[in-house]
Design a protein around this motif. Sequence first.
Motif, PDB file in Angstrom:
ATOM      1  N   MET A   1      -3.894 -36.611  81.709  1.00  0.00           N
ATOM      2  CA  MET A   1      -3.875 -37.952  82.249  1.00  0.00           C
ATOM      3  C   MET A   1      -2.829 -38.007  83.361  1.00  0.00           C
ATOM      4  SD  MET A   1      -2.948 -41.546  80.374  1.00  0.00           S
ATOM      5  CE  MET A   1      -4.563 -41.919  79.783  1.00  0.00           C
ATOM      6  N   THR A   2      -3.207 -38.557  84.475  1.00  0.00           N
ATOM      7  CA  THR A   2      -2.295 -38.704  85.602  1.00  0.00           C
ATOM      8  C   THR A   2      -1.763 -40.134  85.651  1.00  0.00           C
ATOM      9  OG1 THR A   2      -4.034 -39.377  87.123  1.00  0.00           O
ATOM     10  CG2 THR A   2      -3.601 -36.994  86.929  1.00  0.00           C
ATOM     11  N   LYS A   3      -0.790 -40.353  86.516  1.00  0.00           N
ATOM     12  CA  LYS A   3      -0.244 -41.698  86.680  1.00  0.00           C
ATOM     13  C   LYS A   3      -1.349 -42.651  87.143  1.00  0.00           C
ATOM     14  CE  LYS A   3       3.440 -41.802  89.151  1.00  0.00           C
ATOM     15  NZ  LYS A   3       4.467 -41.998  90.187  1.00  0.00           N
ATOM     16  N   ARG A   4      -2.210 -42.168  88.009  1.00  0.00           N
ATOM     17  CA  ARG A   4      -3.320 -42.985  88.509  1.00  0.00           C
ATOM     18  C   ARG A   4      -4.266 -43.391  87.374  1.00  0.00           C
ATOM     19  NH1 ARG A   4      -5.586 -46.286  91.682  1.00  0.00           N
ATOM     20  NH2 ARG A   4      -7.632 -45.866  92.523  1.00  0.00           N
ATOM     21  N   ASP A   5      -4.585 -42.434  86.490  1.00  0.00           N
ATOM     22  CA  ASP A   5      -5.439 -42.740  85.339  1.00  0.00           C
ATOM     23  C   ASP A   5      -4.801 -43.818  84.465  1.00  0.00           C
ATOM     24  OD1 ASP A   5      -7.219 -40.763  86.173  1.00  0.00           O
ATOM     25  OD2 ASP A   5      -6.324 -39.232  84.863  1.00  0.00           O
ATOM     26  N   LEU A   6      -3.511 -43.696  84.256  1.00  0.00           N
ATOM     27  CA  LEU A   6      -2.788 -44.658  83.434  1.00  0.00           C
ATOM     28  C   LEU A   6      -2.818 -46.044  84.075  1.00  0.00           C
ATOM     29  CD1 LEU A   6      -1.068 -44.966  80.871  1.00  0.00           C
ATOM     30  CD2 LEU A   6       0.926 -44.372  82.255  1.00  0.00           C
TER      31      LEU A   6
END
Length: 93
Positions: free
Chosen positions: A1-6
């Motif tokens: 999970m990336t910051k963007r996904d979060l």
Amino acid sequence: MTKRDLVMRIADETGLIQQDVYAVIQKSLDYIVEALENEDTVEFRNFGVFEVRERKQRIGRNPNKPENVVTIPARKVVKFKPGKIMRERITGK
């Protein structure tokens, strides 16, 4: 999970604007880094604890030329210890 996904997931679940969610997450991460930079412990109940520890100086060797001894200097590293609930969910106990 990336910051963007979060950011996208939180924005979808809360109805907030992605830019606002991103700003809050980024500011939170900035404060965590700042606390660790000051060698403070960062604790999130039931999630885990981040702390700065000093790794001792040690001797290293080049695997291709084991006769070459290299001194690896002492340095600071960030350690993470998972909290009880995280540990239970991950291990399935």
